[in-house]
Design an enzyme around this catalytic site. Structure first.
Site, mmCIF file in Angstrom:
data_model
loop_
_atom_site.group_PDB
_atom_site.id
_atom_site.type_symbol
_atom_site.label_atom_id
_atom_site.label_comp_id
_atom_site.label_asym_id
_atom_site.label_seq_id
_atom_site.Cartn_x
_atom_site.Cartn_y
_atom_site.Cartn_z
ATOM 1 N N TYR A 15 56.545 37.349 34.052
ATOM 2 C CA TYR A 15 56.872 38.622 34.475
ATOM 3 C C TYR A 15 57.638 39.496 33.848
ATOM 4 O O TYR A 15 57.563 40.736 33.940
ATOM 5 C CB TYR A 15 57.238 38.332 36.011
ATOM 6 C CG TYR A 15 56.370 37.817 36.927
ATOM 7 C CD1 TYR A 15 55.341 38.565 37.307
ATOM 8 C CD2 TYR A 15 55.674 36.392 37.353
ATOM 9 C CE1 TYR A 15 53.987 38.352 37.936
ATOM 10 C CE2 TYR A 15 55.039 36.146 37.937
ATOM 11 C CZ TYR A 15 53.915 36.986 38.234
ATOM 12 O OH TYR A 15 52.707 36.725 38.994
ATOM 13 N N HIS A 43 51.543 43.147 47.300
ATOM 14 C CA HIS A 43 51.668 41.881 46.363
ATOM 15 C C HIS A 43 53.102 42.210 45.646
ATOM 16 O O HIS A 43 53.271 41.433 44.760
ATOM 17 C CB HIS A 43 50.425 41.727 45.348
ATOM 18 C CG HIS A 43 49.129 41.414 46.147
ATOM 19 N ND1 HIS A 43 48.143 41.505 45.167
ATOM 20 C CD2 HIS A 43 48.975 41.047 47.201
ATOM 21 C CE1 HIS A 43 47.083 41.048 46.070
ATOM 22 N NE2 HIS A 43 47.497 40.706 47.105
ATOM 23 N N ASN A 71 48.706 46.412 43.235
ATOM 24 C CA ASN A 71 49.161 46.452 41.983
ATOM 25 C C ASN A 71 50.725 46.398 42.236
ATOM 26 O O ASN A 71 51.426 46.940 43.060
ATOM 27 C CB ASN A 71 48.943 47.655 41.257
ATOM 28 C CG ASN A 71 47.401 47.685 40.967
ATOM 29 O OD1 ASN A 71 46.613 46.776 40.947
ATOM 30 N ND2 ASN A 71 46.989 48.922 40.559
HETATM 31 P P1 OAD Z 1 40.598 42.404 39.407
HETATM 32 O O1 OAD Z 1 40.900 42.063 37.851
HETATM 33 O O2 OAD Z 1 40.004 41.052 40.199
HETATM 34 O O3 OAD Z 1 39.562 43.483 39.487
HETATM 35 C C1 OAD Z 1 39.868 44.696 38.750
HETATM 36 C C2 OAD Z 1 38.759 45.501 39.206
HETATM 37 O O4 OAD Z 1 38.871 46.776 38.380
HETATM 38 C C3 OAD Z 1 37.312 45.219 38.837
HETATM 39 O O5 OAD Z 1 36.329 45.255 39.899
HETATM 40 C C4 OAD Z 1 36.774 45.930 37.484
HETATM 41 O O6 OAD Z 1 35.520 46.524 37.410
HETATM 42 C C5 OAD Z 1 37.522 47.374 37.807
HETATM 43 N N1 OAD Z 1 37.843 48.030 36.786
HETATM 44 C C6 OAD Z 1 37.861 47.912 35.429
HETATM 45 N N2 OAD Z 1 38.540 48.892 34.523
HETATM 46 C C7 OAD Z 1 38.496 49.984 35.490
HETATM 47 C C8 OAD Z 1 38.700 51.096 35.540
HETATM 48 N N3 OAD Z 1 38.810 51.794 34.001
HETATM 49 N N4 OAD Z 1 38.550 52.129 36.517
HETATM 50 C C9 OAD Z 1 38.535 51.573 37.797
HETATM 51 N N5 OAD Z 1 38.090 50.350 37.842
HETATM 52 C C10 OAD Z 1 38.270 49.540 36.760
HETATM 53 O O7 OAD Z 1 42.057 43.015 39.993
HETATM 54 P P2 OAD Z 1 42.248 43.245 41.622
HETATM 55 O O8 OAD Z 1 41.205 43.154 42.481
HETATM 56 O O9 OAD Z 1 43.362 43.959 41.724
HETATM 57 O O10 OAD Z 1 47.300 39.200 42.626
HETATM 58 O O11 OAD Z 1 42.922 41.565 41.704
HETATM 59 C C11 OAD Z 1 43.689 41.353 43.052
HETATM 60 C C12 OAD Z 1 44.928 40.542 42.743
HETATM 61 O O12 OAD Z 1 44.330 39.313 42.260
HETATM 62 C C13 OAD Z 1 45.962 40.870 42.055
HETATM 63 O O13 OAD Z 1 46.846 41.945 42.869
HETATM 64 C C14 OAD Z 1 46.392 39.885 41.617
HETATM 65 C C15 OAD Z 1 45.313 38.959 41.498
HETATM 66 O O14 OAD Z 1 45.484 37.579 41.188
HETATM 67 C C16 OAD Z 1 48.693 38.513 42.395
HETATM 68 O O15 OAD Z 1 48.780 38.261 41.265
HETATM 69 C C17 OAD Z 1 49.029 38.131 43.642
#
Ligand code: OAD
Length: 232
Positions: free
Chosen positions: A53, A104, A87
């Protein structure tokens, strides 16, 4: 004024240079999630987790909000806007969004290991000295830890987010793979018939019976398109 509720994820900040978690070359490919983002991982190897972190925090301090973040904030001129974000960065706030719920946690805050959700122990970290070291203490005398909700921990802000979803007139999902609960379940709380937009360059499976208007673009271009639709 109509209320727009955003559910944002790592893709929202991708164009600012912050890695997502599950894309190829994402963070979880380089760091085992169980090791750096679970309460068990922290108990087993606190130094490694603190370093992970500290690195993320130093990276955040080098980045800026992107056009997509600014367009989310821009909508406050015409709508009541709530951003529910997974985020831990502060890029929505830095772009001017005034109502942000962090499901989170927040990278720029530290808290107590003994009682992470005690408001008396949650404090801003100094951007000049952003690292947390073993031996740093929270207000209750326990080891200072990142104010992050790890896997295996409660999500105290979820109820607030549910209240927002229940009163949304428009719901927007942006930059999240919708794989992590309870965040991904927020859409279940919207009222029937609420318009839902999804902005993501990849196809995302959403577990919902709502009709979803997909904008198959990155956050910046996708927000421009959403503004065109909403402000016409
Ligand atoms: P992910 O990494 O699972 O998903 C990211 C999403 O962003 C995917 O659907 C990509 O296609 C999309 N993406 C990539 N580039 C992009 C762009 N330029 N514009 C828009 N979208 C784009 O991330 P999260 O869904 O946020 O939690 O993950 C959820 C949680 O899992 C996080 O908060 C974290 C992680 O483990 C903890 O650490 C507690």
């Amino acid at each position: 004024m109509q209320k727009i509720v955003f559910l944002s994820g790592a893709g929202m900040s991708a164009e600012s240079g912050i890695s997502t978690f599950r894309d190829s070359d994402g963070l979880w490919e380089h760091y085992p999630v169980q090791q750096v983002a679970s309460i068990e991982g922290y108990e087993e190897n606190p130094a490694l987790v603190l370093k992970f972190y500290n690195d993320r925090r130093r990276e955040l301090l080098q980045t800026k909000p992107n056009h997509g973040h600014f367009m989310v904030a821009e909508l406050e001129k015409n709508f009541q806007v709530t951003v529910v974000t997974q985020n831990v960065d502060n890029l929505h706030e830095r772009a001017g969004s005034s109502n942000v719920i962090h499901l989170h946690g927040e990278l720029m805050k530290g808290t107590s290991t003994r009682n992470p959700n005690d408001p008396a122990c949650i404090r801003e970290l100094n951007p000049e000295q952003p690292d947390i070291h073993l031996g740093d203490k929270a207000a209750d005398g326990s080891q200072l830890r990142p104010f992050i909700v790890w896997f295996g921990e409660a999500v105290p802000e979820f109820e607030k987010a549910v209240n927002e979803a229940q009163t949304a007139d428009i719901f927007v999902i942006i930059g999240t793979s919708m794989q992590v609960y309870p965040a991904a379940g927020l859409i279940r709380y919207i009222r029937p018939g609420t318009p839902v937009y999804l902005i993501d360059p990849k196809a995302v499976h959403v577990n919902s019976s709502s009709v979803i208007h997909t904008i198959n673009k990155g956050a910046s271009e996708g927000m421009d398109e959403l503004l065109k639709i909403l402000l016409k």
